[in-house]
Design a protein around this motif. Structure first.
Motif, PDB file in Angstrom:
ATOM      1  N   THR A 373       2.505 -62.475  -9.334  1.00 28.89           N
ATOM      2  CA  THR A 373       1.207 -63.139  -9.434  1.00 28.89           C
ATOM      3  C   THR A 373       0.127 -62.320  -8.722  1.00 28.89           C
ATOM      4  N   ALA A 374       0.467 -61.801  -7.545  1.00 33.17           N
ATOM      5  CA  ALA A 374      -0.486 -60.977  -6.793  1.00 33.17           C
ATOM      6  C   ALA A 374      -0.797 -59.683  -7.543  1.00 33.17           C
ATOM      7  N   LEU A 375       0.223 -59.060  -8.102  1.00 31.79           N
ATOM      8  CA  LEU A 375       0.018 -57.818  -8.840  1.00 31.79           C
ATOM      9  C   LEU A 375      -0.850 -58.054 -10.071  1.00 31.79           C
ATOM     10  N   GLN A 376      -0.617 -59.151 -10.763  1.00 33.82           N
ATOM     11  CA  GLN A 376      -1.434 -59.468 -11.936  1.00 33.82           C
ATOM     12  C   GLN A 376      -2.885 -59.715 -11.528  1.00 33.82           C
ATOM     13  N   ALA A 377      -3.077 -60.403 -10.391  1.00 39.03           N
ATOM     14  CA  ALA A 377      -4.437 -60.647  -9.907  1.00 39.03           C
ATOM     15  C   ALA A 377      -5.146 -59.340  -9.585  1.00 39.03           C
ATOM     16  N   ALA A 378      -4.406 -58.394  -9.003  1.00 38.72           N
ATOM     17  CA  ALA A 378      -5.000 -57.098  -8.677  1.00 38.72           C
ATOM     18  C   ALA A 378      -5.381 -56.338  -9.947  1.00 38.72           C
ATOM     19  N   LEU A 379      -4.475 -56.270 -10.886  1.00 33.93           N
ATOM     20  CA  LEU A 379      -4.752 -55.519 -12.110  1.00 33.93           C
ATOM     21  C   LEU A 379      -5.885 -56.132 -12.913  1.00 33.93           C
ATOM     22  N   SER A 380      -6.067 -57.436 -12.788  1.00 33.59           N
ATOM     23  CA  SER A 380      -7.099 -58.104 -13.584  1.00 33.59           C
ATOM     24  C   SER A 380      -8.513 -57.679 -13.211  1.00 33.59           C
ATOM     25  N   VAL A 381      -8.694 -57.107 -12.007  1.00 33.43           N
ATOM     26  CA  VAL A 381     -10.033 -56.643 -11.623  1.00 33.43           C
ATOM     27  C   VAL A 381     -10.213 -55.145 -11.845  1.00 33.43           C
ATOM     28  N   ARG A 382      -9.226 -54.510 -12.450  1.00 32.17           N
ATOM     29  CA  ARG A 382      -9.293 -53.092 -12.793  1.00 32.17           C
ATOM     30  C   ARG A 382      -9.625 -52.195 -11.595  1.00 32.17           C
ATOM     31  N   PRO A 383      -8.788 -52.212 -10.581  1.00 29.92           N
ATOM     32  CA  PRO A 383      -9.053 -51.396  -9.393  1.00 29.92           C
ATOM     33  C   PRO A 383      -8.717 -49.929  -9.630  1.00 29.92           C
ATOM     34  N   GLU A 384      -9.297 -49.071  -8.812  1.00 25.21           N
ATOM     35  CA  GLU A 384      -8.969 -47.652  -8.873  1.00 25.21           C
ATOM     36  C   GLU A 384      -7.628 -47.380  -8.210  1.00 25.21           C
ATOM     37  N   VAL A 385      -7.337 -48.131  -7.142  1.00 25.68           N
ATOM     38  CA  VAL A 385      -6.109 -47.983  -6.369  1.00 25.68           C
ATOM     39  C   VAL A 385      -5.606 -49.375  -6.015  1.00 25.68           C
ATOM     40  N   VAL A 386      -4.298 -49.553  -5.987  1.00 29.12           N
ATOM     41  CA  VAL A 386      -3.684 -50.790  -5.495  1.00 29.12           C
ATOM     42  C   VAL A 386      -2.851 -50.436  -4.276  1.00 29.12           C
ATOM     43  N   SER A 387      -2.932 -51.247  -3.229  1.00 27.25           N
ATOM     44  CA  SER A 387      -2.111 -51.021  -2.040  1.00 27.25           C
ATOM     45  C   SER A 387      -1.095 -52.151  -1.900  1.00 27.25           C
ATOM     46  N   ALA A 432       3.783 -50.722 -11.318  1.00 31.04           N
ATOM     47  CA  ALA A 432       3.085 -49.432 -11.190  1.00 31.04           C
ATOM     48  C   ALA A 432       2.950 -48.777 -12.560  1.00 31.04           C
ATOM     49  N   GLU A 433       4.001 -48.860 -13.346  1.00 31.92           N
ATOM     50  CA  GLU A 433       3.945 -48.312 -14.696  1.00 31.92           C
ATOM     51  C   GLU A 433       2.949 -49.080 -15.557  1.00 31.92           C
ATOM     52  N   GLN A 434       2.951 -50.408 -15.414  1.00 27.57           N
ATOM     53  CA  GLN A 434       2.008 -51.229 -16.170  1.00 27.57           C
ATOM     54  C   GLN A 434       0.567 -50.932 -15.758  1.00 27.57           C
ATOM     55  N   PHE A 435       0.342 -50.771 -14.465  1.00 24.82           N
ATOM     56  CA  PHE A 435      -0.980 -50.447 -13.931  1.00 24.82           C
ATOM     57  C   PHE A 435      -1.515 -49.177 -14.577  1.00 24.82           C
ATOM     58  N   ASN A 436      -0.696 -48.165 -14.644  1.00 23.48           N
ATOM     59  CA  ASN A 436      -1.153 -46.896 -15.189  1.00 23.48           C
ATOM     60  C   ASN A 436      -1.315 -46.939 -16.707  1.00 23.48           C
ATOM     61  N   LYS A 437      -0.512 -47.729 -17.403  1.00 22.05           N
ATOM     62  CA  LYS A 437      -0.718 -47.905 -18.837  1.00 22.05           C
ATOM     63  C   LYS A 437      -2.052 -48.605 -19.102  1.00 22.05           C
ATOM     64  N   GLU A 438      -2.325 -49.651 -18.321  1.00 19.00           N
ATOM     65  CA  GLU A 438      -3.576 -50.383 -18.506  1.00 19.00           C
ATOM     66  C   GLU A 438      -4.768 -49.512 -18.138  1.00 19.00           C
ATOM     67  N   LYS A 439      -4.621 -48.703 -17.091  1.00 20.51           N
ATOM     68  CA  LYS A 439      -5.725 -47.858 -16.665  1.00 20.51           C
ATOM     69  C   LYS A 439      -6.108 -46.870 -17.763  1.00 20.51           C
ATOM     70  N   GLU A 440      -5.133 -46.354 -18.462  1.00 20.47           N
ATOM     71  CA  GLU A 440      -5.431 -45.452 -19.564  1.00 20.47           C
ATOM     72  C   GLU A 440      -6.287 -46.148 -20.615  1.00 20.47           C
ATOM     73  N   GLN A 441      -6.044 -47.434 -20.828  1.00 23.44           N
ATOM     74  CA  GLN A 441      -6.839 -48.187 -21.781  1.00 23.44           C
ATOM     75  C   GLN A 441      -8.250 -48.437 -21.253  1.00 23.44           C
ATOM     76  N   TRP A 442      -8.370 -48.708 -19.945  1.00 21.40           N
ATOM     77  CA  TRP A 442      -9.695 -48.935 -19.358  1.00 21.40           C
ATOM     78  C   TRP A 442     -10.571 -47.714 -19.508  1.00 21.40           C
ATOM     79  N   LEU A 443      -9.945 -46.549 -19.408  1.00 14.19           N
ATOM     80  CA  LEU A 443     -10.701 -45.302 -19.379  1.00 14.19           C
ATOM     81  C   LEU A 443     -11.013 -44.752 -20.770  1.00 14.19           C
TER      82      LEU A 443
END
Length: 444
Positions: A373-387, A432-443
Motif C-alpha cells: 500500500t505504501a509503495l503504491q502510494a509512493a508511485l502514484s505521485v510519480r517521484p524521481e526517487v523512492v526511499s 522496484a521493477e514496477q517503479f522503473n517500468k512506470e517511470k519509462e511511461q511517465w517520461l
C-alpha cells in the motif's frame, strides 16, 4: 417464529462482529488524521537515528563544479540505464544502520541491548518497565534477525547484507552517519566501518550515500566540515553515490535527518549561493535532502536552500510528511519550486520493544499488504526517487532484512510467516521493477 427471529438476530450480530473485526485489522492501510504525540516539540526519535531517472556515476565521471538549483535540466532528464541490466535500480534508496555490535567482535552487545526509553511524562512513564535488553535471547526488537544479534563489523554480515539488498533491487545504500568519534546515545562510533561497507557494496554493484544524523553540536558549520570530510575521504571510491542528468550535472546526495532542528537561515549560509560559507559552486557541492515532518517545514526547506525533501518515517499517519494522503500535495509543492520529493516507504512499524508506551504508532505488516500500500502510494505521485525505511532498523520494526521465528522463555518474536524470510526482499524487487517500468511511461 420467535425462535427464527432470535436465530436471525444472532446471525446478524455475528456477521456485524466479523465485519467490524475485519475493518479493525485493515485500519493501518489508511492514513490516520492529525499528528501523533510520539514526542514533545517535534524532537522525534533522536536516539535512532516523475519526470526523471537517476543513475550512479562511476568514480571516473567528471564531477560538476557548478550547482544550478534543481530545475529544467533535472526535470527534463532522459531515461538512463539505472542499472536495469544488472537488475539494480539506483532510484531506489534504502536506509541502513551500522551501529550493531556483539561480544565476539566488539567486546559487548551494542544496540541489541537497547534501553527501554521512558516516556517524557513521568506519570505515564511510571506505568511502563525500565532497564535494558539482555541479548542474545532478549534483544531490542520485536523481530529476530536470521543472522542473530550480529556485529556491523563482521565481514560476513556485510556481505550478506549487500547480497540481500542486491536481491531486493535497491541500488543505493544510505548509511546512518556520525562524524569520527561520535555516535548515538546507545552505541559507539562507527565511522570506521564505512570503508568496509563501500567495499562490500561495490562487490554487489551498489552505491553508498550518507544520512547525516543529528549529533551533539551539529550546525551548518559542522555539516560543512562533514561534507568536506566525506567527499575527500570517500568521493573517489567506485561505490560513492552520485547522480547525473542529461545536462551533465553530477553531484553527491546527502540526507540530513532532523534538519528542522537547525533554523532555515543558518542552513541558508551553507546551502544558498550567497551564504557566508556556501558549498554551492565548490568541489563540495551536492544535493541536500531535508526531512519534512510538519507541513510548515516545506517552506522552511525551500527558504533554507535545500534541494529536496524526504519523509523517512514508516508509520503512516505519524506525521504530516509520512502520511500517504499528503504526498500528492507535497510533490506538487516540490514540482512548483524545483525541489526533489523522495517519499519513504516501509513494511510496517513497531517500536514497543524500546518504547513500550508507543503502541498507538504501531502499523501491522498484514503479510506485506501494508508495504505494498505504501509503495503504491509512493508511485502514484510519480517521484524521481523512492526511499525505503529501512533495511535493518530493528528497534522500530521497519526492517526488510531476513527475520526468523523465535521463542524464548520470556519472548515471542514476530516473524514473516506464513511467508519465507525473503518476503520483503522479494516485494521490494517486484515494486522496484514496477517503479522503473512506470517511470519509462511517465517520461515518454
Amino acid at each position: 417464529m420467535a425462535r427464527l427471529r432470535r436465530k436471525a438476530c444472532v446471525a446478524l450480530f455475528l456477521f456485524t462482529l466479523f465485519v467490524f473485526g475485519t475493518l479493525m485489522g485493515l485500519r493501518t492501510l489508511k492514513p490516520t488524521e492529525g499528528f501523533s504525540d510520539l514526542a514533545p516539540g517535534l524532537e522525534f526519535m533522536p536516539i535512532i537515528g516523475g519526470k526523471l531517472d537517476r543513475r550512479s556515476a562511476s568514480s571516473d565521471t567528471a564531477v560538476s563544479q557548478g550547482h544550478p538549483r534543481i530545475g529544467g535540466d533535472l526535470k527534463a532528464a532522459a531515461v538512463s540505464n539505472s542499472g536495469q541490466d544488472k537488475g539494480i535500480f539506483y532510484d531506489v534508496h534504502i536506509f541502513y544502520y551500522m551501529w550493531y555490535g556483539n561480544p565476539q567482535l566488539d567486546g559487548k552487545y551494542l544496540h541489541w541491548d537497547h534501553v527501554l526509553v521512558p516516556h517524557w511524562d513521568p506519570k505515564i512513564a511510571a506505568s511502563y518497565p525500565t532497564g535494558k535488553h539482555s541479548p542474545p535471547e532478549d534483544i531490542g526488537s520485536s523481530f529476530y534477525p536470521e543472522l542473530g544479534p550480529y556485529s556491523s563489523r563482521d565481514p560476513e554480515v556485510l556481505e550478506s547484507h549487500m547480497e540481500q539488498i542486491e536481491a531486493a533491487g535497491a541500488g543505493v545504500v544510505v548509511v546512518s552517519w556520525y562524524p569520527p568519534g561520535m555516535s548515538d546515545d546507545n552505541g559507539e562510533p562507527t565511522e570506521d566501518i564505512v570503508q568496509a561497507i563501500l567495499e562490500a557494496a561495490h562487490r554487489h554493484g551498489l552505491k553508498v550515500a550518507f544520512h547525516i544524523q543529528p549529533y551533539l553540536g551539529r550546525s551548518d558549520h559542522s555539516v560543512h566540515e562533514n561534507v568536506k570530510y566525506i567527499i575527500d575521504r570517500y568521493g573517489d571510491h567506485g561505490a560513492f553515490y552520485r547522480f547525473s542528468t542529461n545536462a551533465g550535472t553530477v553531484l553527491p546526495l546527502f540526507y540530513i535527518y532532523d534538519s528542522y532542528l537547525t533554523p532555515p537561515e543558518a542552513w541558508a549560509e551553507l546551502l544558498s549561493s550567497t551564504g557566508a560559507h556556501s558549498l554551492r559552486g565548490t568541489p563540495y557541492d551536492a544535493l541536500f535532502m531535508a526531512l519534512i515532518v510538519e507541513e510548515r517545514h516545506k517552506h522552511d526547506i525551500l527558504a533554507a536552500g535545500f534541494d529536496g525533501m524526504y519523509t523517512y518515517f514508516a508509520s503512516n499517519g505519524f506525521s504530516f510528511g509520512s502520511s500517504h494522503q499528503n504526498w500528492k500535495a507535497v510533490k506538487a509543492f516540490c514540482d512548483g519550486n524545483n525541489l526533489l520529493f523522495v517519499p519513504s516507504v516501509g513494511p510496517g512499524y513497531i517500536d514497543t520493544s524500546i518504547r513500550p508506551w508507543n503502541n498507538h504508532n504501531t502499523r501491522n505488516r498484514i503479510n506485506g499488504r501494508y508495504y505494498e500500500t505504501a509503495l503504491q502510494a509512493a508511485l502514484s505521485v510519480r517521484p524521481e526517487v523512492v526511499s525505503i525505511t529501512s533495511f535493518n532498523e530493528w528497534h522500530e520494526g521497519t526492517q526488510i532484512e531476513r527475520a526468523v521465528p523465535k521463542k524464548t522463555v520470556t519472548r515471542l518474536y514476530l516473524d514473516y510467516q506464513p511467508h519465507t524470510p525473503d518476503l520483503y526482499l522479494e516485494l521490494t524487487r517486484r515494486w522496484a521493477e514496477q517503479f522503473n517500468k512506470e517511470k519509462e511511461q511517465w517520461l515518454m
